[in-house]
Design a protein around this motif. Structure first.
Motif, PDB file in Angstrom:
ATOM      1  N   LYS A   1      -1.887 -47.426 -16.051  1.00  0.00           N
ATOM      2  CA  LYS A   1      -0.605 -47.033 -15.467  1.00  0.00           C
ATOM      3  C   LYS A   1      -0.763 -45.987 -14.363  1.00  0.00           C
ATOM      4  CE  LYS A   1       4.042 -45.758 -16.922  1.00  0.00           C
ATOM      5  NZ  LYS A   1       4.910 -45.458 -18.055  1.00  0.00           N
ATOM      6  N   TYR A   2      -1.658 -44.986 -14.564  1.00  0.00           N
ATOM      7  CA  TYR A   2      -1.701 -43.843 -13.658  1.00  0.00           C
ATOM      8  C   TYR A   2      -2.988 -43.695 -12.852  1.00  0.00           C
ATOM      9  CZ  TYR A   2       2.433 -42.446 -16.248  1.00  0.00           C
ATOM     10  OH  TYR A   2       3.670 -42.414 -16.820  1.00  0.00           O
TER      11      TYR A   2
ATOM     12  N   LEU B   1      -2.931 -45.400 -20.342  1.00  0.00           N
ATOM     13  CA  LEU B   1      -2.785 -44.289 -19.398  1.00  0.00           C
ATOM     14  C   LEU B   1      -3.506 -44.589 -18.077  1.00  0.00           C
ATOM     15  CD1 LEU B   1      -1.787 -41.264 -19.150  1.00  0.00           C
ATOM     16  CD2 LEU B   1      -4.116 -40.658 -19.784  1.00  0.00           C
TER      17      LEU B   1
ATOM     18  N   PHE C   1      -4.169 -40.297 -11.109  1.00  0.00           N
ATOM     19  CA  PHE C   1      -3.351 -39.230 -11.667  1.00  0.00           C
ATOM     20  C   PHE C   1      -3.646 -38.991 -13.151  1.00  0.00           C
ATOM     21  CE2 PHE C   1      -1.117 -40.647  -7.904  1.00  0.00           C
ATOM     22  CZ  PHE C   1      -0.995 -39.437  -7.236  1.00  0.00           C
ATOM     23  N   ALA C   2      -4.195 -39.987 -13.831  1.00  0.00           N
ATOM     24  CA  ALA C   2      -4.609 -39.790 -15.221  1.00  0.00           C
ATOM     25  C   ALA C   2      -5.716 -38.740 -15.293  1.00  0.00           C
ATOM     26  CB  ALA C   2      -5.082 -41.114 -15.828  1.00  0.00           C
TER      27      ALA C   2
END
Length: 158
Positions: free
Chosen positions: A102-103, A99, A106-107
């Motif tokens: 990837k983000y 997570l 924004f995670a």
């Protein structure tokens, strides 16, 4: 849902807020960002029942959440990957790693449970200022919604 698993803890938290008001909301918010399962939101909405100002309850909860988040963040950085893997479990740790890779920012904005996000932000070396900004935005929106409903409730019961 919490009351199904931890009925004594829920009662204790209610008594704690009834006795200590804003200090209790701060401590519940602070520790909720680190480890404990009782969120501050029910106490923000129900602040009028505890004879507390809903806006002040929201501010206190936000400060508690952010300071607790920093405590979890720096604890993870200090205690290291092995400790955090043991705390969270291998499966959750790997899911969190994916997570965050990837983000990133924004995670933190959308991630739940928040305590998990705080620990993982520290272990995956998210820049502290970025973590704090994302946390401030996410927690302000969430707590703000509960303040809104608490304000509505206060007007309704007055």
């Amino acid at each position: 849902m919490i009351e199904q698993f931890f009925p004594e803890l829920k009662r204790y938290a209610e008594d704690f807020v009834a006795s200590y008001g804003y200090t209790a909301i701060f401590l519940i918010s602070f520790t909720e960002s680190i480890i404990q399962p009782i969120p501050p939101y029910p106490f923000i909405v129900s602040a009028p029942f505890f004879k507390l100002n809903v806006y002040m309850a929201g501010i206190v909860a936000l400060l508690g959440n952010l300071l607790g988040a920093l405590a979890a963040y720096y604890s993870a950085s200090f205690l290291g990957e092995t400790f955090v893997k043991r705390l969270l479990g291998e499966k959750l740790y790997l899911k969190g790693e994916s997570l965050f890779n990837k983000y990133g920012f924004f995670a933190v904005l959308i991630g739940e449970p928040y305590k998990l996000v705080c620990w993982l932000s520290g272990i995956f070396k998210m820049p502290p200022l970025v973590f704090l900004i994302a946390s401030f935005i996410a927690r302000s929106i969430r707590i703000g919604a509960f303040v809104f409903f608490g304000n509505f409730l206060e007007k309704f019961i007055s």
